[in-house]
Design a protein around this motif. Sequence first.
Motif, mmCIF file in Angstrom:
data_model
loop_
_atom_site.group_PDB
_atom_site.id
_atom_site.type_symbol
_atom_site.label_atom_id
_atom_site.label_comp_id
_atom_site.label_asym_id
_atom_site.label_seq_id
_atom_site.Cartn_x
_atom_site.Cartn_y
_atom_site.Cartn_z
ATOM 1 N N GLU A 90 0.837 -1.193 0.000
ATOM 2 C CA GLU A 90 0.000 0.000 0.000
ATOM 3 C C GLU A 90 0.876 1.249 0.000
ATOM 4 N N GLY A 91 0.522 2.203 -0.880
ATOM 5 C CA GLY A 91 1.279 3.445 -0.976
ATOM 6 C C GLY A 91 2.564 3.341 -1.759
ATOM 7 N N MET B 58 -4.504 2.839 -0.776
ATOM 8 C CA MET B 58 -4.675 1.701 0.128
ATOM 9 C C MET B 58 -5.380 0.562 -0.614
ATOM 10 N N THR C 280 -7.790 -0.424 -5.693
ATOM 11 C CA THR C 280 -6.889 0.613 -5.197
ATOM 12 C C THR C 280 -6.998 1.795 -6.152
#
Length: 374
Positions: A76-77, A179, A197
């Motif tokens: 994530e990210g 996320m 996402t």
Amino acid sequence: MKRLFLQASAWILCILLATACKNAPQNMNGGSYKTMEVTRGTRTLNQNYTAVINGRQSVEIRPQVSGTITQICIDEGAKVKKGQTLVIIDQVPYEAALQTAVANVKNAEAAVATARLMAESKEELFKEHVVSDFDLQTARNSLFQAEATLAQAKADEINARNNLSYTEVKSPVDGVSGMLPYRVGALVDASISTPLTTVSDDEEMYVYFSMTESQILSLIRANKTLEEALKQMPEVGLQLSDGLTYNHKGKIDAISGTIDANTGAVSLRATFPNPEHMLRNGGSGTIIFPYVKENALIVPQEATYEIQDKIFVYKVVDGKATSAQVEVFPVNNGKEYIIEKGLKEGDIIIAEGAGLIQEGTVITPSDSNDQPAQ
């Protein structure tokens, strides 16, 4: 009793004296007042606008086929590249569907070959007058039908291959992922309300804000056309949500062609570089729009007074205070006004305490008189 009478009389006398003092005309004989000469100067006035920050390209990633997530390939990210696999959906049923489609193509190809042999045979027999025209045409139609079935089987194979490729959900752009609300084992399909996402291209950021219709019209009048107004737009600053100013300036490069019927506002877009990746998609801030006023008449706000939302100054004419209504630029720095109408360069005005003076008051300039605005 006599003492009470004397006290009451004294109170009445005091009230009468106070009323008389209140109603007495103010002194018009004047006094010493600080004055100043109206001069021209240059000021940069900032207007703030609430803004929303978006990536140059922000894409919601959704699956094109249904199935269970078997693998998540990114954090994530994380920064991702165009074409990089983000999520893998269970491939087994789609691999089976592809194998079936490939088998159907081979079966259809065999049927076409058989039909072609039959049609060619009927052609030769027809030339020998062994079969009728009906038999020949029937053989030809069987060949056409077999070829159509083959074409359909090939289309099914292409569709099956595409569906299998869609099980590997890939990023369509370079950027930063958001996320991941789904985990391995989750069942997803093309109709899910929350995307797998979001990938945001954050090399440059689009910052959206709004101006009123009157402000846009003013800019257009000043530059004659909307296109020219857009070209002449100054660089703008950005104040972040923590109150600090962003290190890079932005450029306004788009103005909406429509006006919001509900708010009467016009949307604008400013583009900011984002080399440190400090700005994030979905963030908020404040656009700082500078108005540069050159060769403008400038007076301190303490030299003005207001009556019913109208602004006035006192000019000194023939040694007396003469009120004059002025029009000011709608943006100010909290200390000064830019005068657009009502005064001219060289006018002498009361510099302080204008609200305490009456029309026609005799003005004696103080020792600090005729100081131009700085």
